[in-house]
Enzyme design. Structure first.
Site, short mmCIF file in Angstrom:
data_model
loop_
_atom_site.label_atom_id
_atom_site.label_comp_id
_atom_site.label_asym_id
_atom_site.label_seq_id
_atom_site.Cartn_x
_atom_site.Cartn_y
_atom_site.Cartn_z
N CYS A 1 72.58 13.92 111.58
CA CYS A 1 71.47 14.37 110.73
C CYS A 1 71.16 13.30 109.68
O CYS A 1 72.00 12.45 109.37
CB CYS A 1 71.83 15.66 110.01
SG CYS A 1 72.09 17.08 111.10
N THR B 1 73.55 17.52 99.71
CA THR B 1 73.73 18.10 101.05
C THR B 1 75.02 17.54 101.65
O THR B 1 75.41 16.40 101.37
CB THR B 1 72.52 17.88 101.98
OG1 THR B 1 72.62 18.75 103.10
CG2 THR B 1 72.37 16.45 102.45
N HIS C 1 67.40 18.02 104.85
CA HIS C 1 68.53 17.77 105.76
C HIS C 1 67.97 17.92 107.18
O HIS C 1 67.85 19.02 107.69
CB HIS C 1 69.63 18.79 105.49
CG HIS C 1 70.89 18.54 106.27
ND1 HIS C 1 72.13 18.57 105.67
CD2 HIS C 1 71.12 18.30 107.58
CE1 HIS C 1 73.06 18.36 106.60
NE2 HIS C 1 72.47 18.19 107.76
#
Length: 165
Positions: free
Chosen positions: A31, A25, A48
């Site tokens: 995040c 990712t 994620h």
């Protein structure tokens, strides 16, 4: 020699892979990238996570992958459904940076990165999944890639520094 397939996980998504496929990712700022894996089965799932709590959702159907309080358990279930053994699951984390500076008057609401990390850890603890490595906090964005064959999480920061945990 055959190229290794890479599965990409987008923002507020989760996916599971089995070796030799790796999972990646990009764009982890505040995040958190959560990896739950069973090294004996060479399989892993990645989420994620954008925000700490699904209570922040504005009506409608909640995207489980978007929120730490729902993503961790949902990811755990996906990994088990793919053949992972609950007692053998481990986790690695990266992300949760404080990307911008805010005045002290904005308080806890602007600590999204730290709150994401705290909630992910709370959920993993509740599910009895140990966090065996992490690279969290700081002020840099990250791209992560997990290899379920080796159990290594490669982390590339915005400055192009690469670290493996």
């Amino acid at each position: 020699m055959r190229a290794i397939e890479t599965v990409k996980v987008g923002i507020a998504e989760m996916k599971v892979v089995v070796a030799p496929t790796v999972i990646r990712t990009c764009g982890l700022g505040s995040c958190v990238g959560v990896v739950i894996y069973d090294s004996g089965k060479a399989l892993a799932g990645m989420a994620h996570v954008m925000l700490p709590h699904s209570s922040m959702a504005r009506g409608g159907v909640v995207n489980e992958a978007k929120y730490a309080d729902t993503a961790v358990e949902a990811l755990c279930k996906l990994v088990i459904a793919a053949g992972g053994r609950k007692a053998m699951l481990k986790a690695k984390l990266a992300g949760g940076a404080q990307m911008f500076s805010f005045s002290s008057t904005s308080g806890d609401m602007m600590r999204i990165g730290a709150r994401n990390v705290e909630e992910v850890k709370r959920q993993l603890e509740r599910l009895h999944i140990p966090v065996v490595a992490e690279d969290v906090g700081g002020h840099s964005g990250r791209t992560i890639e997990f290899n379920p064959q080796t159990g290594m999480l490669s982390i590339r920061t915005a400055s192009q520094e690469i670290k493996e945990i």
